[in-house]
Design an enzyme around this catalytic site. Sequence first.
Site, PDB file in Angstrom:
ATOM      1  CG  ASP A 119      -7.221 -17.221   7.085  1.00  0.00           C
ATOM      2  OD1 ASP A 119      -6.036 -17.369   7.417  1.00  0.00           O
ATOM      3  OD2 ASP A 119      -8.141 -17.013   7.888  1.00  0.00           O
ATOM      4  CD  GLN A 134      -6.791 -18.433  14.868  1.00  0.00           C
ATOM      5  OE1 GLN A 134      -6.434 -17.459  14.207  1.00  0.00           O
ATOM      6  NE2 GLN A 134      -6.069 -19.531  14.944  1.00  0.00           N
ATOM      7  CE  LYS A 189      -2.988 -16.095  12.867  1.00  0.00           C
ATOM      8  NZ  LYS A 189      -4.129 -16.998  12.592  1.00  0.00           N
TER       9      LYS A 189
HETATM   10  N1  GUN Z   1      -6.271 -21.877  12.743  1.00  0.00           N
HETATM   11  C1  GUN Z   1      -5.067 -22.493  12.595  1.00  0.00           C
HETATM   12  N2  GUN Z   1      -4.379 -21.947  11.559  1.00  0.00           N
HETATM   13  C2  GUN Z   1      -5.171 -20.957  11.058  1.00  0.00           C
HETATM   14  C3  GUN Z   1      -5.007 -20.032   9.979  1.00  0.00           C
HETATM   15  O1  GUN Z   1      -3.995 -20.009   9.260  1.00  0.00           O
HETATM   16  N3  GUN Z   1      -6.056 -19.177   9.789  1.00  0.00           N
HETATM   17  C4  GUN Z   1      -7.179 -19.200  10.550  1.00  0.00           C
HETATM   18  N4  GUN Z   1      -8.142 -18.335  10.250  1.00  0.00           N
HETATM   19  N5  GUN Z   1      -7.360 -20.059  11.544  1.00  0.00           N
HETATM   20  C5  GUN Z   1      -6.354 -20.934  11.800  1.00  0.00           C
END
Ligand code: GUN
Length: 299
Positions: free
Chosen positions: A119, A96, A52
Site C-alpha cells: 500500500d 484493508q 483485489k
Molecule cells: N481503504 C480504502 N482504500 C484503501 C487502500 O488503497 N488500501 C487499503 N489497505 N485500504 C483502503
Amino acid sequence: MAHVIDGNEVGVRIQNELSASVERLSDSGVTPGLATVLMSDDGASETYVSMKQRACEQIGIEGYHYEIGPDEPADELFDRIGELNEDPSVHGILVQMPVPDHVDEQRVLRRIDPLKDVDGFHPENVGRLVAGDPRYKPCTPHGVQRLLAAADADPAGKDVVVVGRSNIVGKPLANLLVQKADGGNATVTVCHSRTDDIAAKTLEADIVVAAAGVPELIDAEMITDGTTVIDVGVNRVDADNEKGYELAGDVDFEDVEEKAEAITPVPGGVGPMTIAMLLYNTVKAASLQEGVAIELPGQ
Ligand code: GUN
C-alpha cells in the site's frame, strides 16, 4: 462534451503487461504472493478485498486472505501481521482500511514489514515518497498518475487542485504530482473541509482531482472549459433499488461532462487503476525480495 477516460481499458492493459512480468518471475521459480487482511464487516470493504483477490488470481499472483472479527482484540491483527511478515511466500501485505476504532491504525501501518507494504503506507515508504525516492507508490495516487498519462494530460507545468487530504489519496497524490519526475512537475494546491472557497481554487485549475468522499461535490460551476477532472470518490448513496444504494462519485458526472475537457466515470475510472497498481506493487515486492530483476510496465 468531455472525453471519458476509460479506467477499465487502461487497467486491463497494465494487468496484461503485469501477467508477462509474473511469467518472467515464474521462470525464476518465484510466485508473487499477496495477503489481504480484513477486520471489518463493512460491505464496501468486503467487496474491495474480494475484487483485489480476484485480480491477483487473474494474473498468476497467489492470494491469501484472512478475516478477523471487528470485535476481536487488536492483538489478533498484530499477531497475524507478524506471521505474514515472516512468511516467505507472502511478498505483499494489505490490511484493508479502515480498521475498527479500538485498533490503532498507525500501529498497524508500522507493524507491516516496509518491504511487504504494497500500500505504501508505512512511515518509511511515506518518507521515501516525500523525499523523491519512492519504493511503493500508494495504489490510488499511482493509478491517477497513470490515468493522466493515458489521457495525454501530463501534469508538468499545470495547475492541479487535489480536493481531499487523506493519507490514502490526497496527501500522497499531492506529493507525487510535485515530484521532479515523470508524471509530476505540477503546481499543486490541496483543498479540504476547512478550505475557505474550494470553487475559487478549482476554477483556476487545469486538472481537478476529487478525493473528498463527498457525493457530487464538484459541479460544472466549479470548473472551466479546458479542465480534466479525475473522480476518486466511491460513495454509497441511498437508492430505490434491490441493493438499497447506488454508487456516486465526488463529481456530478452529467453536469461536469458537458463542460470538462476529459473526465473519469464512477465506476470504471480510478477504481480499476487502484487494483492494477496494487498488483504492480506486489510484483515489484516479489522482485525486490527474491532478488530477481524484471521490467515492470511503464518503467
Ligand atoms: N481503504 C480504502 N482504500 C484503501 C487502500 O488503497 N488500501 C487499503 N489497505 N485500504 C483502503
